[in-house]
Scaffold this motif. Structure first.
Motif, PDB file in Angstrom:
ATOM      1  N   LEU A  92      42.460  38.881  33.198  1.00  0.00           N
ATOM      2  CA  LEU A  92      42.895  37.854  32.239  1.00  0.00           C
ATOM      3  C   LEU A  92      44.029  37.029  32.823  1.00  0.00           C
ATOM      4  O   LEU A  92      44.123  35.820  32.574  1.00  0.00           O
ATOM      5  CB  LEU A  92      43.342  38.523  30.924  1.00  0.00           C
ATOM      6  CG  LEU A  92      42.216  39.015  30.019  1.00  0.00           C
ATOM      7  CD1 LEU A  92      42.782  39.843  28.858  1.00  0.00           C
ATOM      8  CD2 LEU A  92      41.409  37.847  29.460  1.00  0.00           C
ATOM      9  N   ASP A  93      44.876  37.694  33.592  1.00  0.00           N
ATOM     10  CA  ASP A  93      45.981  36.979  34.235  1.00  0.00           C
ATOM     11  C   ASP A  93      45.430  35.925  35.208  1.00  0.00           C
ATOM     12  O   ASP A  93      45.952  34.818  35.316  1.00  0.00           O
ATOM     13  CB  ASP A  93      46.871  37.993  34.957  1.00  0.00           C
ATOM     14  CG  ASP A  93      48.179  37.363  35.395  1.00  0.00           C
ATOM     15  OD1 ASP A  93      48.729  36.569  34.608  1.00  0.00           O
ATOM     16  OD2 ASP A  93      48.629  37.638  36.520  1.00  0.00           O
TER      17      ASP A  93
ATOM     18  N   ALA B 204      45.886  38.392  25.382  1.00  0.00           N
ATOM     19  CA  ALA B 204      44.973  39.532  25.557  1.00  0.00           C
ATOM     20  C   ALA B 204      44.630  40.234  24.247  1.00  0.00           C
ATOM     21  O   ALA B 204      43.539  40.776  24.100  1.00  0.00           O
ATOM     22  CB  ALA B 204      45.594  40.530  26.532  1.00  0.00           C
ATOM     23  N   SER B 205      45.564  40.205  23.315  1.00  0.00           N
ATOM     24  CA  SER B 205      45.315  40.975  22.081  1.00  0.00           C
ATOM     25  C   SER B 205      44.651  40.128  20.998  1.00  0.00           C
ATOM     26  O   SER B 205      44.418  40.622  19.890  1.00  0.00           O
ATOM     27  CB  SER B 205      46.636  41.536  21.561  1.00  0.00           C
ATOM     28  OG  SER B 205      47.529  40.469  21.321  1.00  0.00           O
TER      29      SER B 205
ATOM     30  N   ALA C  25      35.434  35.149  29.027  1.00  0.00           N
ATOM     31  CA  ALA C  25      34.099  35.533  29.508  1.00  0.00           C
ATOM     32  C   ALA C  25      34.071  35.580  31.032  1.00  0.00           C
ATOM     33  O   ALA C  25      33.449  36.466  31.639  1.00  0.00           O
ATOM     34  CB  ALA C  25      33.045  34.572  28.985  1.00  0.00           C
ATOM     35  N   ILE C  26      34.767  34.633  31.668  1.00  0.00           N
ATOM     36  CA  ILE C  26      34.820  34.628  33.138  1.00  0.00           C
ATOM     37  C   ILE C  26      35.615  35.844  33.628  1.00  0.00           C
ATOM     38  O   ILE C  26      35.225  36.512  34.589  1.00  0.00           O
ATOM     39  CB  ILE C  26      35.441  33.306  33.638  1.00  0.00           C
ATOM     40  CG1 ILE C  26      34.487  32.139  33.320  1.00  0.00           C
ATOM     41  CG2 ILE C  26      35.718  33.367  35.133  1.00  0.00           C
ATOM     42  CD1 ILE C  26      35.082  30.759  33.550  1.00  0.00           C
ATOM     43  N   ALA C  27      36.726  36.127  32.958  1.00  0.00           N
ATOM     44  CA  ALA C  27      37.525  37.305  33.339  1.00  0.00           C
ATOM     45  C   ALA C  27      36.660  38.565  33.229  1.00  0.00           C
ATOM     46  O   ALA C  27      36.715  39.459  34.090  1.00  0.00           O
ATOM     47  CB  ALA C  27      38.744  37.418  32.432  1.00  0.00           C
ATOM     48  N   ARG C  28      35.865  38.650  32.160  1.00  0.00           N
ATOM     49  CA  ARG C  28      34.972  39.800  31.978  1.00  0.00           C
ATOM     50  C   ARG C  28      33.948  39.873  33.118  1.00  0.00           C
ATOM     51  O   ARG C  28      33.680  40.952  33.647  1.00  0.00           O
ATOM     52  CB  ARG C  28      34.249  39.670  30.631  1.00  0.00           C
ATOM     53  CG  ARG C  28      33.358  40.845  30.296  1.00  0.00           C
ATOM     54  CD  ARG C  28      32.719  40.673  28.943  1.00  0.00           C
ATOM     55  NE  ARG C  28      31.752  39.566  28.945  1.00  0.00           N
ATOM     56  CZ  ARG C  28      31.118  39.127  27.856  1.00  0.00           C
ATOM     57  NH1 ARG C  28      31.363  39.687  26.689  1.00  0.00           N
ATOM     58  NH2 ARG C  28      30.256  38.143  27.929  1.00  0.00           N
TER      59      ARG C  28
END
Lengths: 224, 428
Positions: free
Chosen positions: A131-132, A140-141, A156-159
């Motif tokens: 996420l960073d 994030a929360s 979605a990209i971070a995932r």
């Protein structure tokens, strides 16, 4: 990195058989940023699902990240999706009830046998790092409903990046985004390509195809 | 998928659907609570009934036949010859005599060794039965003998364990007498009696003399309203008072196994004697009634658990249909059909476990409430138990286990439904 040979994919619409992909060939080199453009309903998404091992009901050969997808069992295809490819969808496809960090952690929960499975704590740290990278560590929360469209796509990209896949498959990734958010996503893709990730994007947007190193046109089930 | 990941994701899913989770947990909870409550009640009431009717399932009491064709057919009096024949029946481990004393004995003073406000002029007729020492040997206090004493010595007696409870809960309050201390404290006390005296007019013998009865123990094998003395003492008193001993009042047979009772009883009847079903039959009938009622209630609770399983099945099926896209997303991220199936089952198992634990807790609290209400509102009758419930550790495990199993059973079909989702079709 991606090699599709003589791919034919049909759908049954009542009594009628609709051919979506017709004897399609595609080669994408490792680390390339390739865009496939074409009108709605031309089979762009189907092409991605075949290349990503989501759809196994087709004719032809598909070798992606060194794996012959036709030879894989359902369980092996799931492992392939978990380890070798990352998906980014137009509608983000985040689980609405989970905060951004939990959404990002999801691929790590399905680590296949043989792949070191991190603990939940380690997974959370990795998700925060991902996420960073997309600039959302401070959100994030938050639940997806409390994020903008661009932020959702970055989650979605971070995932998709969590498992550090060799291939990223994106289906109209900027289709629901404004110009600024879309640009941010494109820049993320470009950064991933610089890191060695092979990116295959299907889109009908000029701004995405303009960023790609190679643009292919899907018409009547074939690439031109 | 690792167990920790499975539990983590299942917990997240359950938290995200709070309403459904609460309803499913409540359904599982009701089934588990009802099951544990009724099984604990059945066991508790059964235990109370066993205290009230402590029948030994291996004992049968043989009495002379109501209509006897005489010794020619093997029946007639229960004498020593009959004793030997009864002892030889298959499955019989022991045979003991009982002989009712036909000489009246009365007590008109308080027992010695216990503080008691005996009413002035109050006389109690004491029914006495002679028994073989072997029948009550296990109930004698250590160091106590149970045989006919020399002249002038106290006669050893055994009282029914239940007599003390009946006295303390009914006779003492009715006559405003002091209650007696529990069991073991009474052993050794002596009761002054008059042998030959009867409170019934014209039944007093010509010879009346003072004697003492010494309590040697308490036994469930002594008739409720009698004191048991050695059978030799009864025979001596009969000789003293010129009473004939035509035969024993009854013979108690102890069998190797309760299963031997029907065949032994049949053999006894073929010999021309009768079997006094009496208290044993009552105990059996009470036990059977309790078992049937408790079984029916437990069955009802199981039915409620099954209904809970159906409710969970319906709810999970709806949830799976509503989450088709979410499940397809998980598949796109690497979840196998097995992972998806396990996820739905894990959600059900967590709901079942939570419902089971809650249900067991509610059952236990409800039982405590019922006990407290009984203590407050029910009269203090003999053998009133301090609790009407029994909660052995396995019952807690049963409640949680049945609840979790029912939830898992209910989740089988929804899990299969979830595992069949085609991710490509569901996502597009």
């Amino acid at each position: 990195m991606i090699s599709l040979r003589h791919i034919t994919k049909c759908f049954r619409d009542g009594e009628r058989e609709v051919v979506v992909l017709r004897d399609l060939d595609l080669d994408v080199a490792a680390g390339a940023f390739t865009a496939v453009v074409g009108p709605s309903g031309s089979g762009k998404s189907t092409l991605l699902y075949v290349a990503g091992g989501l759809d196994a009901d087709y004719e032809g050969e598909a070798v992606v990240a060194g794996r012959d997808l036709r030879a894989l069992s359902a369980r092996e295809r799931a492992a392939f999706r978990n380890v070798s490819v990352g998906f980014v969808f137009q509608s983000f496809n985040l689980l609405p009830a989970l905060p951004a960090v939990e959404n990002t952690m999801l691929p790590g929960l399905f680590a296949p046998p043989g792949v070191p499975a991190p603990s939940i704590g380690q997974l959370r740290i990795r998700a925060m790092e991902a996420l960073d990278r997309v600039g959302l560590a401070d959100k994030a929360s938050r639940l997806p409903a409390h994020l903008s469209g661009g932020e959702r796509q970055r989650v979605a990209i971070a995932r998709a990046l969590l498992s550090r896949p060799a291939v990223l498959l994106a289906d109209e990734p900027t289709g629901n985004l404004d110009a600024v958010s879309g640009e941010a996503v494109i820049q993320l893709f470009s950064a991933m390509v610089r890191d060695g990730v092979t990116v295959l994007v299907v889109t009908h947007e000029e701004r995405v195809s303009a960023a790609a190193g190679r643009v292919l046109h899907l018409e009547e089930g074939r690439l031109r | 998928m690792r167990l920790a990941s499975l539990v983590h994701l299942a917990s997240l899913n359950l938290r995200s659907d709070r309403r459904g989770t609460i309803l499913n947990t409540a359904a599982a909870c009701v089934g588990a609570a009802a099951l544990v409550f009724f099984v604990a009640l059945g066991m508790g009431v059964g235990q109370a009934a066993r205290l009230l009717f402590p029948g030994d399932a291996r004992l049968i009491e043989v009495v002379p036949g109501a209509v006897s064709l005489g010794a020619a057919l093997g029946g007639g009096a229960l004498d020593d010859g009959a004793m030997e024949r009864l002892r030889e029946l298959p499955g019989v481990q022991g045979a003991w005599r009982r002989l009712s004393l036909r000489v009246p004995i009365a007590a008109s003073r308080a027992p010695e060794g216990v503080r008691m406000n005996w009413p002035p002029g109050f006389t109690v007729q004491v029914p006495v039965v002679g028994v073989d020492a072997g029948l009550v040997a296990s109930d004698l206090q250590p160091g106590r003998r149970f045989d006919d004493p020399p002249a002038g010595e106290p006669i050893p007696v055994l009282a029914s364990r239940r007599l003390l409870e009946v006295y303390n809960k009914t006779i003492a309050p009715a006559w405003n007498l002091r209650r007696l201390p529990a069991g073991i404290d009474l052993v050794g006390l002596q009761i002054p009696v008059q042998v030959g005296f009867s409170i019934i007019p014209l039944k007093t013998e010509e010879k009346v003399y003072d004697a003492r009865l010494a309590l040697a123990g308490l036994s469930d094998r002594v008739p409720l309203y009698s004191l048991a003395v050695p059978v030799e003492t009864v025979r001596r008193l009969h000789r003293e008072y010129g009473k004939s001993d035509a035969g024993y009042s009854s013979v108690v047979l102890e069998l190797a196994r309760p299963d031997d009772v029907p065949s032994a009883a049949a053999a006894v009847r073929r010999m021309g004697f009768a079997v006094d079903e009496g208290e044993r039959a009552i105990a059996e009938r009470v036990g059977l009634a309790i078992t049937v009622v408790a079984g029916a209630l437990a069955l009802l609770a199981l039915l409620m658990t099954a209904l809970a399983a159906l409710a969970i099945a319906q709810s999970l099926s709806a949830s799976v249909r509503a989450r088709t896209r979410d499940i397809a997303i998980l598949q796109s991220l690497g979840a196998t059909a097995g992972d998806v199936r396990a996820l739905v089952l894990a959600e059900a198992a967590l709901v079942g476990l939570a419902g089971g634990v809650l249900g067991v807790l509610i059952a236990w609290l409800a039982a405590r409430g019922v006990d407290a209400a009984a203590l407050r509102f029910l009269p203090d009758f003999p053998f009133r138990p301090t609790t009407f419930f029994q909660f052995p550790p396995w019952l807690f495990a049963l409640g949680v286990g049945v609840s979790a199993s029912a939830a898992l059973l209910g989740a089988l079909a929804p899990a299969a439904l979830a595992a069949r989702i085609d991710p490509a079709r569901a996502i597009s």
